[in-house]
Design a protein around this motif. Structure first.
Motif, PDB file in Angstrom:
ATOM      1  N   UNK A  57      29.920  27.523  41.505  1.00 34.06           N
ATOM      2  CA  UNK A  57      30.288  27.134  42.891  1.00 34.06           C
ATOM      3  C   UNK A  57      29.807  27.777  43.998  1.00 34.06           C
ATOM      4  N   UNK A  58      29.649  29.282  43.932  1.00 34.29           N
ATOM      5  CA  UNK A  58      28.991  30.069  45.064  1.00 34.29           C
ATOM      6  C   UNK A  58      27.700  29.330  45.295  1.00 34.29           C
ATOM      7  N   UNK A  59      27.021  29.063  44.373  1.00 28.77           N
ATOM      8  CA  UNK A  59      25.580  28.613  44.638  1.00 28.77           C
ATOM      9  C   UNK A  59      25.542  27.282  45.084  1.00 28.77           C
ATOM     10  N   UNK A  60      26.273  26.270  44.615  1.00 26.29           N
ATOM     11  CA  UNK A  60      26.293  25.110  45.588  1.00 26.29           C
ATOM     12  C   UNK A  60      26.726  25.293  47.054  1.00 26.29           C
ATOM     13  N   UNK A  61      27.732  26.317  47.417  1.00 22.28           N
ATOM     14  CA  UNK A  61      27.950  26.301  48.777  1.00 22.28           C
ATOM     15  C   UNK A  61      26.880  27.019  49.399  1.00 22.28           C
ATOM     16  N   UNK A  62      26.173  27.996  48.751  1.00 16.88           N
ATOM     17  CA  UNK A  62      24.920  28.731  49.448  1.00 16.88           C
ATOM     18  C   UNK A  62      23.893  27.572  49.846  1.00 16.88           C
ATOM     19  N   UNK A  63      23.722  26.691  48.864  1.00 16.60           N
ATOM     20  CA  UNK A  63      22.743  25.924  48.848  1.00 16.60           C
ATOM     21  C   UNK A  63      22.776  24.882  50.149  1.00 16.60           C
ATOM     22  N   UNK A  64      23.933  24.361  49.999  1.00 19.47           N
ATOM     23  CA  UNK A  64      24.434  23.537  51.157  1.00 19.47           C
ATOM     24  C   UNK A  64      24.295  24.053  52.589  1.00 19.47           C
ATOM     25  N   UNK A  65      24.670  25.298  52.655  1.00 17.45           N
ATOM     26  CA  UNK A  65      24.306  26.353  53.836  1.00 17.45           C
ATOM     27  C   UNK A  65      22.946  26.255  54.287  1.00 17.45           C
ATOM     28  N   UNK A  66      22.059  26.619  53.284  1.00 18.74           N
ATOM     29  CA  UNK A  66      20.786  26.815  53.469  1.00 18.74           C
ATOM     30  C   UNK A  66      20.276  25.276  53.919  1.00 18.74           C
ATOM     31  N   UNK A  67      20.504  24.479  53.314  1.00 18.48           N
ATOM     32  CA  UNK A  67      19.911  22.928  53.905  1.00 18.48           C
ATOM     33  C   UNK A  67      20.500  22.849  55.377  1.00 18.48           C
ATOM     34  N   UNK A  68      21.488  23.162  55.657  1.00 17.87           N
ATOM     35  CA  UNK A  68      22.151  22.973  57.140  1.00 17.87           C
ATOM     36  C   UNK A  68      21.362  23.715  58.025  1.00 17.87           C
ATOM     37  N   UNK A  69      21.313  25.146  57.839  1.00 18.23           N
ATOM     38  CA  UNK A  69      20.545  26.026  58.629  1.00 18.23           C
ATOM     39  C   UNK A  69      18.955  25.591  58.728  1.00 18.23           C
ATOM     40  N   UNK A  70      18.534  25.443  57.620  1.00 20.52           N
ATOM     41  CA  UNK A  70      17.151  25.025  57.458  1.00 20.52           C
ATOM     42  C   UNK A  70      16.733  23.888  57.897  1.00 20.52           C
ATOM     43  N   UNK A  71      17.553  22.838  57.974  1.00 20.79           N
ATOM     44  CA  UNK A  71      17.091  21.755  58.930  1.00 20.79           C
ATOM     45  C   UNK A  71      17.225  21.936  60.364  1.00 20.79           C
ATOM     46  N   UNK A  72      18.121  22.776  60.654  1.00 16.66           N
ATOM     47  CA  UNK A  72      18.677  23.156  62.060  1.00 16.66           C
ATOM     48  C   UNK A  72      17.226  24.088  62.744  1.00 16.66           C
ATOM     49  N   UNK A 117      13.492  31.132  50.737  1.00 20.14           N
ATOM     50  CA  UNK A 117      14.471  31.144  50.670  1.00 20.14           C
ATOM     51  C   UNK A 117      15.010  30.390  49.520  1.00 20.14           C
ATOM     52  N   UNK A 118      14.800  29.285  49.593  1.00 19.08           N
ATOM     53  CA  UNK A 118      15.211  28.362  48.448  1.00 19.08           C
ATOM     54  C   UNK A 118      14.895  28.849  47.079  1.00 19.08           C
ATOM     55  N   UNK A 119      13.266  29.431  46.789  1.00 19.34           N
ATOM     56  CA  UNK A 119      13.153  30.029  45.414  1.00 19.34           C
ATOM     57  C   UNK A 119      13.902  31.232  45.349  1.00 19.34           C
ATOM     58  N   UNK A 120      14.070  32.207  46.200  1.00 10.24           N
ATOM     59  CA  UNK A 120      14.675  33.197  45.945  1.00 10.24           C
ATOM     60  C   UNK A 120      16.164  33.057  45.536  1.00 10.24           C
TER      61      UNK A 120
END
Length: 307
Positions: A276-291, A211-214
């Motif tokens: 700005x949208x990429x930064x938000x998407x990245x933050x959400x990915x990290x949060x849900x990824x760790x969860x 997902x991160x690479x995508x």
């Protein structure tokens, strides 16, 4: 190969790479490759001696190697910061001193250490004060050396102070070697559990990486296409020009990680909105990824037990 064997192989590979990196990084300076050779020889002697003394605990030996890697970093730091005028040959001679005195102390207390190793269950450190009994004096000696720079010591006096400091640390390690081994044992048990659990995290880690690479690739393509169509969207190296796809990939990774080196600067308002949208998407990915990591690590053993 059993799970325990595979975990030991992974831990050994990790330790070997770590120690190689630290040895190469600390081998610069006046003594150059000779210091790297001394570090490798001292580690080889220590690991071999420990394996002969305590052959039933592979992770115990691995943690000792990692402990020596940390000691190498601290030793190199104090040489560069507080003992730069010390004679290079004295540096080579004193590095193995605490290592060999620790081995001598471990040999002296081998019966006590063997009793600790025979306990299969994980034990909490029963007296945290005993850990600090050997850590605090060593850190105190290191802290006092920060008072040395700025004084008009001769090179010979620096040699004497350095030799006295290393001898004091070596004496401390010798007399509390059983407590050091107890600390290493506790760490090795946690180390073993960690590498045994890494196998359960391979699948979620690969999914997270996918997902991160995508996201990186999609946004890099967007930056490249918009800049190609509109032009003048980035200042790169102080020059307003069209971004290449390689540069857009790099910029997408930097943006997603929120590092922001500043070597590529967006000037288009449209690109800034997309960033700005990429930064938000990245933050959400990290949060849900760790969860998901935590959830998967907890539920996978339960699913196996039901099967």
């Amino acid at each position: 190969m059993s799970m325990g064997d595979r975990s030991w192989v992974r831990a050994s590979a990790f330790t070997a790479v770590l120690f190689l990196l630290i040895t190469l990084a600390t081998s610069r300076g006046q003594v150059g490759g000779l210091f790297a050779l001394v570090v490798l020889l001292a580690t080889l002697v220590a690991v071999t001696a420990f394996y002969r003394l305590f052959p039933d605990r592979h992770f115990f030996t691995i943690v000792l190697t990692n402990f020596l890697a940390v000691y190498t970093c601290i030793f190199s730091f104090f040489i560069e910061v507080n003992f730069a005028p010390v004679t290079p040959w004295l540096v080579l001679a004193t590095f193995p001193l605490p290592v060999f005195t620790f081995l001598a102390g471990a040999w002296r207390n081998r019966t006590t250490i063997h009793k600790l190793l025979l306990q299969d269950q994980h034990r909490e450190i029963h007296h945290w004060g005993r850990v600090f009994r050997w850590l605090l004096p060593a850190f105190l000696i290191g802290g006092l050396t920060f008072a040395l720079p700025g004084h008009d010591f001769t090179p010979f006096e620096y040699d004497l102070l350095f030799l006295a400091s290393m001898s004091a640390i070596a004496a401390i390690v010798f007399f509390v070697s059983d407590e050091v081994c107890s600390f290493l044992l506790e760490t090795s048990l946690l180390f073993e559990l960690f590498f045994a659990g890494m196998k359960r995290l391979v699948i979620p880690a690969f999914a997270f990486f996918s997902f991160y690479s995508l996201i990186v690739i999609v946004y890099a393509c967007i930056y490249r296409i918009i800049d190609t169509l509109g032009g003048g969207g980035f200042i790169i190296g102080g020059e307003l020009r069209e971004i290449t796809f390689t540069e857009s990939l790099y910029f997408s990774i930097v943006t997603l990680s929120t590092v922001g080196y500043g070597d590529i600067v967006p000037v288009s308002n449209l690109i800034r909105v997309i960033i700005s949208s990429q930064i938000v998407v990245g933050a959400l990915l990290i949060l849900f990824g760790f969860a998901e990591f935590v959830s998967y690590g907890r539920t996978k053993p339960q699913r196996r037990s039901k099967d």
